[in-house]
Design a protein around this motif. Structure first.
Motif, mmCIF file in Angstrom:
data_model
loop_
_atom_site.group_PDB
_atom_site.id
_atom_site.type_symbol
_atom_site.label_atom_id
_atom_site.label_comp_id
_atom_site.label_asym_id
_atom_site.label_seq_id
_atom_site.Cartn_x
_atom_site.Cartn_y
_atom_site.Cartn_z
ATOM 1 N N ALA A 156 -90.760 -49.577 28.315
ATOM 2 C CA ALA A 156 -90.036 -50.067 29.496
ATOM 3 C C ALA A 156 -90.554 -51.435 29.923
ATOM 4 N N ASP A 205 -84.232 -47.334 39.798
ATOM 5 C CA ASP A 205 -84.365 -46.741 38.467
ATOM 6 C C ASP A 205 -83.263 -45.732 38.195
ATOM 7 N N GLU A 208 -80.172 -47.715 37.393
ATOM 8 C CA GLU A 208 -80.230 -48.215 36.007
ATOM 9 C C GLU A 208 -79.742 -47.155 35.029
ATOM 10 N N ARG A 209 -80.227 -45.929 35.207
ATOM 11 C CA ARG A 209 -79.819 -44.852 34.299
ATOM 12 C C ARG A 209 -78.325 -44.561 34.430
ATOM 13 N N THR A 225 -82.619 -53.168 33.047
ATOM 14 C CA THR A 225 -83.954 -52.825 33.528
ATOM 15 C C THR A 225 -83.993 -53.085 35.020
ATOM 16 N N VAL A 226 -85.094 -52.682 35.638
ATOM 17 C CA VAL A 226 -85.285 -52.934 37.070
ATOM 18 C C VAL A 226 -86.159 -54.162 37.224
#
Length: 386
Positions: A156, A205, A208-209, A225-226
């Protein structure tokens, strides 16, 4: 005790006989693993031989001493990291380990029987080997999961570093191509940068998913990504926000080498959409000139002074004037449509529009007035977002 002293002699003979068969048994185990556990075909033979030697010698120590090591004494971190890096699932790793311990246990039983080892000692050491398998399996599973978590965090961070460099334009052409190959991007395709912030109780997060899963479900490539409490990345096509509580800005399509320009645009779109209190995904075609209203607050103040603040002296009537002017522009400057929507006579609307022109010293027929008034009304909306 004399019984124990006599038993120790044949026990060492059993251990010596087992040691003599370590290599043969290891070769047979390797063949079984590569035949029945496909993920282990990615593990080099010499590495498996070293791990087999470690397990075998540990098992012999248990047979000799009759005690099982504590969980913390199992140094399996290196094995776990290697298996995770090679994509070997935890279930396959445990399956391989149990096969190895079963083979050692069967060998001990066979040699113990042949050497005439005391049956009580055979039972005791067999129990110890079972306990060794249980304790080691738990520890291997724990270390493997820790390695998976650490590997995921490392991946990540590496993905975030690549995207940060890509979106800020600090990567070389070689770094872009190598990162694209690693993360499944096609340098020959055009991508749109996106910058999104969650609404409600959604965490970045989780957003993002959700965006990633939406893209994959629709067959659209994305890498996200964050970054700084926002979700940022590149997408092949405009994502469907659906029921997501999200506000996002979307840049124009560009090549990966200049996608940082698209990201700057995405940031401006996000800033404008948030200023207007909007939800969803917006690009320049959606927000148009309203993006400039957000970016030029000084000009907005000038136009507010020219077109809307003179109405404030009229009190409630001034508010009615502003409402009529707003509807007049929204309806394509059709007075009758304004009257119909407001449920008033057309002459009432005409009077309000004429009064607006008197108070501001402008003409609603002038193109500049239409443009500047629209700008001022949009600036007013920024102060009272829907």
């Amino acid at each position: 005790m004399p019984g124990q002293s006599c038993a120790a002699v044949p026990l060492e003979r059993v251990i010596a006989a087992m040691t003599a068969q370590q290599t043969r048994l290891g070769g047979r185990l390797y063949a079984e693993l590569t035949d029945h556990v496909p993920s282990y075909r990615a593990v080099p033979r010499e590495l498996l031989d070293r791990i087999w030697h470690r397990h075998f010698q540990r098992a012999l120590s248990v047979v000799r001493e009759g005690t099982v090591p504590a969980p913390e004494d199992f140094g399996e971190a290196d094995v776990a990291w290697d298996r995770v890096a090679r994509g070997v699932p935890l279930g396959d790793g445990l399956r391989a380990f149990r096969r190895a311990l079963s083979a050692i246990r069967d060998l001990f039983l066979a040699e113990g029987t042949e050497q005439g080892l005391d049956p009580g000692l055979v039972v005791d050491r067999t129990r110890c080997l079972w306990e060794l398998a249980d304790v080691a399996s738990v520890q291997i599973a724990a270390v493997h999961r820790q390695a998976e978590i650490a590997s995921a965090l490392f991946d990540a961070r590496r993905r975030a570093d690549f995207l940060r460099g890509l979106l800020h334009g600090t990567l070389s052409a070689v770094e872009i191509h190598s990162g694209a190959a690693l993360y499944g991007l096609d340098p020959a395709r055009r991508y749109r940068a996106i910058k999104a912030v969650p609404g409600g109780d959604v965490r970045p997060d989780a957003l993002e998913r959700l965006l990633d899963s939406h893209g994959r479900r629709n067959g659209r490539g994305a890498l996200l990504t964050v970054l700084d409490d926002a979700v940022a990345g590149v997408v092949e096509a405009r994502p469907e926000s659906g029921d997501l509580e999200v506000t996002a800005g979307l840049g124009p399509p560009t090549g990966l080498a200049v996608v940082h320009r698209s990201f700057r645009a995405a940031g401006r779109m996000l800033e404008a959409a948030r200023a207007y209190g909007l939800r969803g995904v917006y690009d320049l075609s959606d927000l148009s000139w309203r993006v400039a209203v957000v970016a030029e607050p000084e000009l907005a103040e000038v136009l507010l002074d020219r077109y809307l603040r003179p109405l404030e002296a009229e009190g409630e009537f001034g508010a009615l004037i502003e409402e009529s002017v707003r509807e007049y522009l929204a309806s394509g400057r059709h007075v009758r449509e304004v009257a119909r929507r407001a449920h008033v006579h057309v002459n009432t609307v005409r009077y309000r529009l004429r009064r607006f022109e008197e108070l501001t010293g402008t003409s609603l027929d002038a193109p500049d007035t239409v443009v500047e008034l629209s700008w001022a009304l949009a600036a007013r909306d920024l102060g009272t977002p829907p």
